[in-house]
Design an enzyme around this catalytic site. Sequence first.
Site, PDB file in Angstrom:
ATOM      1  N   CYS A   1      -3.251 -17.317   4.419  1.00 60.18           N
ATOM      2  CA  CYS A   1      -4.268 -17.567   5.435  1.00 60.18           C
ATOM      3  C   CYS A   1      -3.628 -17.429   6.802  1.00 60.18           C
ATOM      4  CB  CYS A   1      -4.863 -18.966   5.289  1.00 60.18           C
ATOM      5  SG  CYS A   1      -5.579 -19.317   3.660  1.00 60.18           S
TER       6      CYS A   1
ATOM      7  N   ARG B   1      -4.227 -11.624   6.935  1.00 64.14           N
ATOM      8  CA  ARG B   1      -3.693 -12.670   6.064  1.00 64.14           C
ATOM      9  C   ARG B   1      -4.784 -13.397   5.289  1.00 64.14           C
ATOM     10  NH1 ARG B   1       1.703 -14.686   7.484  1.00 64.14           N
ATOM     11  NH2 ARG B   1       1.073 -16.542   6.352  1.00 64.14           N
TER      12      ARG B   1
ATOM     13  N   TRP C   1      -8.179 -17.106   2.956  1.00 63.24           N
ATOM     14  CA  TRP C   1      -8.226 -16.353   1.703  1.00 63.24           C
ATOM     15  C   TRP C   1      -8.430 -17.391   0.613  1.00 63.24           C
ATOM     16  CZ3 TRP C   1      -5.846 -15.725  -3.044  1.00 63.24           C
ATOM     17  CH2 TRP C   1      -6.049 -14.502  -3.687  1.00 63.24           C
TER      18      TRP C   1
ATOM     19  N   ASN D   1      -2.363 -23.765   5.140  1.00 61.06           N
ATOM     20  CA  ASN D   1      -2.004 -22.597   4.341  1.00 61.06           C
ATOM     21  C   ASN D   1      -1.152 -23.091   3.191  1.00 61.06           C
ATOM     22  OD1 ASN D   1      -1.496 -20.065   3.382  1.00 61.06           O
ATOM     23  ND2 ASN D   1      -0.219 -19.397   5.086  1.00 61.06           N
ATOM     24  N   GLY D   2      -1.490 -22.716   1.958  1.00 61.26           N
ATOM     25  CA  GLY D   2      -0.719 -23.137   0.800  1.00 61.26           C
ATOM     26  C   GLY D   2      -1.614 -23.699  -0.291  1.00 61.26           C
TER      27      GLY D   2
ATOM     28  N   GLU E   1       3.889   4.116  -6.220  1.00 65.10           N
ATOM     29  CA  GLU E   1       3.415   3.555  -4.959  1.00 65.10           C
ATOM     30  C   GLU E   1       2.160   4.274  -4.474  1.00 65.10           C
ATOM     31  OE1 GLU E   1       2.943   1.547  -1.308  1.00 65.10           O
ATOM     32  OE2 GLU E   1       3.729   1.009  -3.280  1.00 65.10           O
TER      33      GLU E   1
ATOM     34  N   LYS F   1      -1.470   2.542  -3.674  1.00 63.60           N
ATOM     35  CA  LYS F   1      -2.118   2.666  -2.383  1.00 63.60           C
ATOM     36  C   LYS F   1      -3.581   3.081  -2.546  1.00 63.60           C
ATOM     37  CE  LYS F   1       0.441   1.690  -0.391  1.00 63.60           C
ATOM     38  NZ  LYS F   1       0.685   0.236  -0.312  1.00 63.60           N
TER      39      LYS F   1
ATOM     40  N   GLU G   1      -5.681   0.202  -4.047  1.00 61.20           N
ATOM     41  CA  GLU G   1      -5.829  -0.918  -3.113  1.00 61.20           C
ATOM     42  C   GLU G   1      -6.972  -0.706  -2.131  1.00 61.20           C
ATOM     43  OE1 GLU G   1      -1.544  -2.999  -2.219  1.00 61.20           O
ATOM     44  OE2 GLU G   1      -1.875  -1.005  -1.397  1.00 61.20           O
TER      45      GLU G   1
ATOM     46  N   HIS H   1       2.356  11.213 -25.273  1.00 60.71           N
ATOM     47  CA  HIS H   1       2.512  10.010 -26.084  1.00 60.71           C
ATOM     48  C   HIS H   1       1.363   9.020 -25.851  1.00 60.71           C
ATOM     49  CE1 HIS H   1       6.523  11.201 -27.380  1.00 60.71           C
ATOM     50  NE2 HIS H   1       6.714  11.608 -26.145  1.00 60.71           N
TER      51      HIS H   1
ATOM     52  N   LYS I   1      -2.382  -9.988   2.980  1.00 58.56           N
ATOM     53  CA  LYS I   1      -1.129  -9.340   3.324  1.00 58.56           C
ATOM     54  C   LYS I   1       0.078 -10.136   2.864  1.00 58.56           C
ATOM     55  CE  LYS I   1       1.223  -6.145   5.563  1.00 58.56           C
ATOM     56  NZ  LYS I   1       1.197  -4.754   5.107  1.00 58.56           N
TER      57      LYS I   1
END
Length: 605
Positions: free
Chosen positions: A2, A26, A75, A99-100, A478, A482, A485, A501, A600
């Site tokens: 957050c 965030r 968040w 935050n937490g 990566e 991307k 996301e 396979h 983030k």
Amino acid sequence: MCGIIGFLGNDALANILDGLELLEYRGYDSAGIAIRRENEGDSQVYKCQGRVSDLRGIVPAEGADFSCGIGHTRWATHGGVCDKNAHPHRSGKVTLVHNGIIENYADLREEYELEDKLVTETDTEVVAALIDKLYDGDPKKTIKRVIKKIKGTFAFVIMFDDKPDTIYAVRNVSPIVATTTDNATVLSSDPAALFKYSKEYFVLDERIILTANHDGISLEDFDGNPVEPNYTKVDWDVSAPGKQGYPYFMAKEIDEQPTCIRRILSNYLVNNDIEFGFGGTLDDALKNFNRICIVACGTALHAGIMGAQLFKKWTGINVDTEMASEFIYSDTTVGPDTLFIAVSQSGETIDTLEALRKAKEAGALCLAILNVRGSSISRVADYTLYTDAGPEIAVASTKAYTTQMLMFYMLALKSGLVRGTITEEYFEEATSNLRKIPDAMAEVIGQKDAIHKLAKEVITASDLFMIGRGLDYTVLMEGALKLKEISYIHSEAYAAGELKHGPIALISEGTPVIAAVTQTHLISKALSNVKEIRARGANVVLIAKNELKADFSDEYHVIGLPDLDDEYMSFPEIVALQIYSYYVSADKGLDVDKPRNLAKVVTVE
């Protein structure tokens, strides 16, 4: 996960709102603010589901006379996304943001009979209610008493009604940073919100109480002893953190990558040598380990996987690369013979931090690769190498990844040199190749329009696959992350040799596939795999060196990359994939910078 702001100074409302916008990456489920006029203790609280732009619509239109306040972007963890669960939370004389995660909030609620005081579903409101219940007129005494009862991670910024023009803060794991100027005192969960005011800031140490008022900041430990802050100074440009004309931060940050890479090279490449500093002690340490363990999460993990390949190539040492979230609950096998490398953009990633602590307890030599100075991980690691990429605001990482990757190139090369597994001549040629990387990345950025045209073809796709061999496969991992996301297209990277396979069963007529063919010694094998999926109807975009582009242009859509030695093609290749993903998301009309469900900085497990 957050964003937190505390502000004392003129025009507090506008400054808090501007700071929250910088921190919205965030957390952006909801936003809120509590503000006061000078010498007034009563807080006016405004909060709502949605973005900071929505919050701006409900706060006072004229707010220049507010001089103190706290703000938050959320968040969601405990409790759904709604107005009442947004921060700040107020209970009696106490208003706070958090935050937490408070792990024992249910026990506290029952033990102190707080149920009648609660109106939300959050763990945070329980803490506000507990502080208020135990408050005896002494904020610091009460904060200490409550903190000793809490289990979990937290960063609290708190105001008391009977203490006007004063803000308190305390933390455990989750970060709080602060700075002062002649006209303002600013607290935040992220240095990015401070750079408007100063290039210098300090990180609040764990279980130290911060008191901020119009006279400045004071710190004391839980025994009442004064503590002096340890200021950190950033040495990159912080004067223009905004979008600077770009539609999204991600577009800006993609374009910044050549400059970031040049900055790192200028910091570490000295007379064709790689110098990490530390009086040469890190170089000596690199000679002695016989095992490497790299731990990270998400994009940073992909940088670590690249690093593992490079260490194997240039030192011959076997490397374990592990997800931090898995490592902390696994049986530890690291020890004094291990070089343990933790990678994080923010330096606050909780899983990575806990993994680092576990490795250090086991006696491993601990090295961190970070972007943020003074962060929690840097305080645990024996050595820290900083990428100095500058604030990365878009949730989907770009410049943090490429700068982390460059750090691994330099670490692996220097390790090979000091251990004698590569020659001085090879090392000198390698550093020459490193210097070519920024121009190669810039050349790919110059091909945006051509890449954009190819990206338009997949905006309605539900699935996309990426295939490659060797380092190409590592980069594509990566690239696939991307795309998923920010575009919400299911995208996966596969080692091309593994297609038969199992994964080739997913290929049907029209399936979009990106195939990378940049490793010269693997071209014939890689092309065989491409032909296998092409024969089954796949729509293939080929990423290849320019020297090979003409060989494929009649058969495939091709993104041509500047011709570098194979080991260094990872940099232009990932830039092409970043641009491709960016345009798919933008063309779908999505919020490129703030993809759904993501934050983030991940400071909760």
